[in-house]
Scaffold this active site. Structure first.
Site, mmCIF file in Angstrom:
data_model
loop_
_atom_site.group_PDB
_atom_site.id
_atom_site.type_symbol
_atom_site.label_atom_id
_atom_site.label_comp_id
_atom_site.label_asym_id
_atom_site.label_seq_id
_atom_site.Cartn_x
_atom_site.Cartn_y
_atom_site.Cartn_z
ATOM 1 N N TRP A 31 0.867 -1.187 0.000
ATOM 2 C CA TRP A 31 0.000 0.000 0.000
ATOM 3 C C TRP A 31 0.897 1.228 0.000
ATOM 4 C CZ3 TRP A 31 -4.805 2.446 0.539
ATOM 5 C CH2 TRP A 31 -5.923 1.618 0.374
ATOM 6 N N GLU A 67 -1.285 -5.754 8.166
ATOM 7 C CA GLU A 67 -0.600 -7.060 8.112
ATOM 8 C C GLU A 67 0.806 -7.016 8.721
ATOM 9 O OE1 GLU A 67 -2.592 -6.081 5.263
ATOM 10 O OE2 GLU A 67 -4.014 -7.388 6.303
ATOM 11 N N VAL A 131 2.773 3.228 5.351
ATOM 12 C CA VAL A 131 2.264 4.602 5.360
ATOM 13 C C VAL A 131 0.737 4.552 5.430
ATOM 14 C CG1 VAL A 131 2.039 6.726 4.017
ATOM 15 C CG2 VAL A 131 4.219 5.509 4.044
ATOM 16 N N LEU A 132 0.193 5.149 6.477
ATOM 17 C CA LEU A 132 -1.263 5.258 6.610
ATOM 18 C C LEU A 132 -1.656 6.702 6.346
ATOM 19 C CD1 LEU A 132 -1.695 3.100 9.813
ATOM 20 C CD2 LEU A 132 -2.908 2.691 7.663
ATOM 21 N N ILE A 133 -2.595 6.873 5.454
ATOM 22 C CA ILE A 133 -3.033 8.242 5.141
ATOM 23 C C ILE A 133 -4.525 8.364 5.464
ATOM 24 C CG2 ILE A 133 -3.263 9.978 3.312
ATOM 25 C CD1 ILE A 133 -0.763 8.718 2.020
ATOM 26 N N HIS A 139 -11.417 4.423 9.329
ATOM 27 C CA HIS A 139 -10.463 3.362 9.033
ATOM 28 C C HIS A 139 -9.062 3.659 9.568
ATOM 29 C CE1 HIS A 139 -7.784 0.984 6.444
ATOM 30 N NE2 HIS A 139 -8.763 0.115 6.446
ATOM 31 N N PHE A 164 9.135 0.889 14.860
ATOM 32 C CA PHE A 164 7.860 1.379 14.333
ATOM 33 C C PHE A 164 8.143 2.336 13.168
ATOM 34 C CE2 PHE A 164 4.264 4.478 14.599
ATOM 35 C CZ PHE A 164 3.224 3.598 14.352
ATOM 36 N N ARG A 178 7.911 13.255 4.625
ATOM 37 C CA ARG A 178 8.591 12.392 5.601
ATOM 38 C C ARG A 178 9.288 11.206 4.944
ATOM 39 N NH1 ARG A 178 5.067 15.507 7.382
ATOM 40 N NH2 ARG A 178 5.036 16.317 9.508
HETATM 41 C C1 DLZ Z 1 -7.757 -0.687 3.410
HETATM 42 C C2 DLZ Z 1 -6.605 0.231 3.608
HETATM 43 C C3 DLZ Z 1 -6.761 1.637 3.536
HETATM 44 C C4 DLZ Z 1 -8.086 2.273 3.275
HETATM 45 N N1 DLZ Z 1 -5.747 2.473 3.691
HETATM 46 C C5 DLZ Z 1 -4.511 1.964 3.907
HETATM 47 C C6 DLZ Z 1 -3.381 2.817 4.048
HETATM 48 O O1 DLZ Z 1 -3.459 4.047 3.980
HETATM 49 N N2 DLZ Z 1 -2.171 2.235 4.291
HETATM 50 C C7 DLZ Z 1 -2.008 0.886 4.377
HETATM 51 O O2 DLZ Z 1 -0.871 0.423 4.609
HETATM 52 N N3 DLZ Z 1 -3.061 0.059 4.245
HETATM 53 C C8 DLZ Z 1 -4.287 0.538 4.004
HETATM 54 N N4 DLZ Z 1 -5.352 -0.310 3.862
HETATM 55 C C9 DLZ Z 1 -5.121 -1.771 3.871
HETATM 56 C C10 DLZ Z 1 -5.077 -2.393 5.279
HETATM 57 O O3 DLZ Z 1 -3.905 -2.052 5.966
HETATM 58 C C11 DLZ Z 1 -5.140 -3.943 5.162
HETATM 59 O O4 DLZ Z 1 -4.170 -4.363 4.241
HETATM 60 C C12 DLZ Z 1 -6.493 -4.430 4.709
HETATM 61 O O5 DLZ Z 1 -7.502 -3.929 5.532
HETATM 62 C C13 DLZ Z 1 -6.531 -5.988 4.733
HETATM 63 O O6 DLZ Z 1 -6.340 -6.459 6.059
#
Ligand code: DLZ
Length: 207
Positions: A31, A67, A131-133, A139, A164, A178
């Site tokens: 992702w 994961e 990276v989570l956005i 979510h 981390f 970043r």
């Molecule tokens: C579903 C999802 C979303 C909406 N956003 C991100 C994100 O910004 N970064 C990331 O690493 N993963 C995202 N995922 C996927 C979830 O981490 C995960 O892979 C799924 O929910 C399956 O378990």
């Protein structure tokens, strides 16, 4: 504190950090790969700068940040279980080689040499990179919370320092800055560098 000499972020370690005998696991997401890939690259480069041998940096990818803890936990546990088997297999190879000393370089000699290059034993440290956005739903909050607690648990439960390396950003620009690929005047600071250094420092931690 403040002014021009204010250093935001982590100060360099006071001890010299020799990572030449370390084996490090990197688990990263697919992702947001445009941002994750430079972070992984910088973490690897920093590990190597500290002396970690390239063949002792094992990189695995997973779908998303959720994961990361499960994958890191499983791979670390496997390395801990396999280390005993690996040591005995190397010893076995060496004994076979010793028995063949009279002949030319054999297949088993080459195998023993190949194995000698990968450090035996479990991982000394791990780095989880993703990276989570933030989007428009909850979510982000749920995943960020689960992942940060999960990664902490991996480190505490396995005894292997687990860094981390997850950016939790409000938008793409924050994340890119970043990862050192910002679109502004300055490209920003690549946090992967700090994570590589942190992995070596924590792996070498002792009284
Ligand atoms: C579903 C999802 C979303 C909406 N956003 C991100 C994100 O910004 N970064 C990331 O690493 N993963 C995202 N995922 C996927 C979830 O981490 C995960 O892979 C799924 O929910 C399956 O378990």
């Amino acid at each position: 504190m403040g002014g021009d000499d204010f250093h935001k972020g982590v100060k360099a370690a006071s001890r010299s950090l020799d990572g030449s005998n370390l084996k490090v696991l990197i688990v990263h997401t697919r992702w947001n790969s445009e941002i994750v890939d430079p972070l992984v690259f910088a973490a690897k480069r920093e590990l190597e700068k500290h002396g970690v041998q390239p063949q002792n940096i094992i990189v695995h990818d997973v779908p998303g940040a959720y994961e990361l803890p499960g994958a890191a936990m499983r791979l670390i546990r496997q390395s801990q279980q396999q280390s005993t088997n690996l040591v005995s297999s190397v010893v076995e190879d060496l004994m076979t080689t010793a028995g063949e000393l009279s002949g030319s370089v054999s297949g088993s000699t080459r195998d023993a040499n190949d194995k000698a290059q990968l450090k035996a034993g479990p991982f000394d440290a791990a780095i989880c990179i993703g990276v989570l956005i933030k989007g428009s739903t909850m979510h982000f909050e749920y995943i960020a919370d689960a992942v940060s607690h999960g990664i902490m648990r991996v480190g505490l439960d396995t005894g292997v320092p687990t860094i981390f390396g997850v950016l939790t950003c409000l938008n793409d620009d924050q994340a890119m800055e970043r990862a050192g690929i910002g679109r502004g005047e300055t490209k920003g600071h690549n946090h992967g560098t700090d994570w590589g250094a942190a992995a070596v420092e924590m792996a070498l931690l002792q009284l």
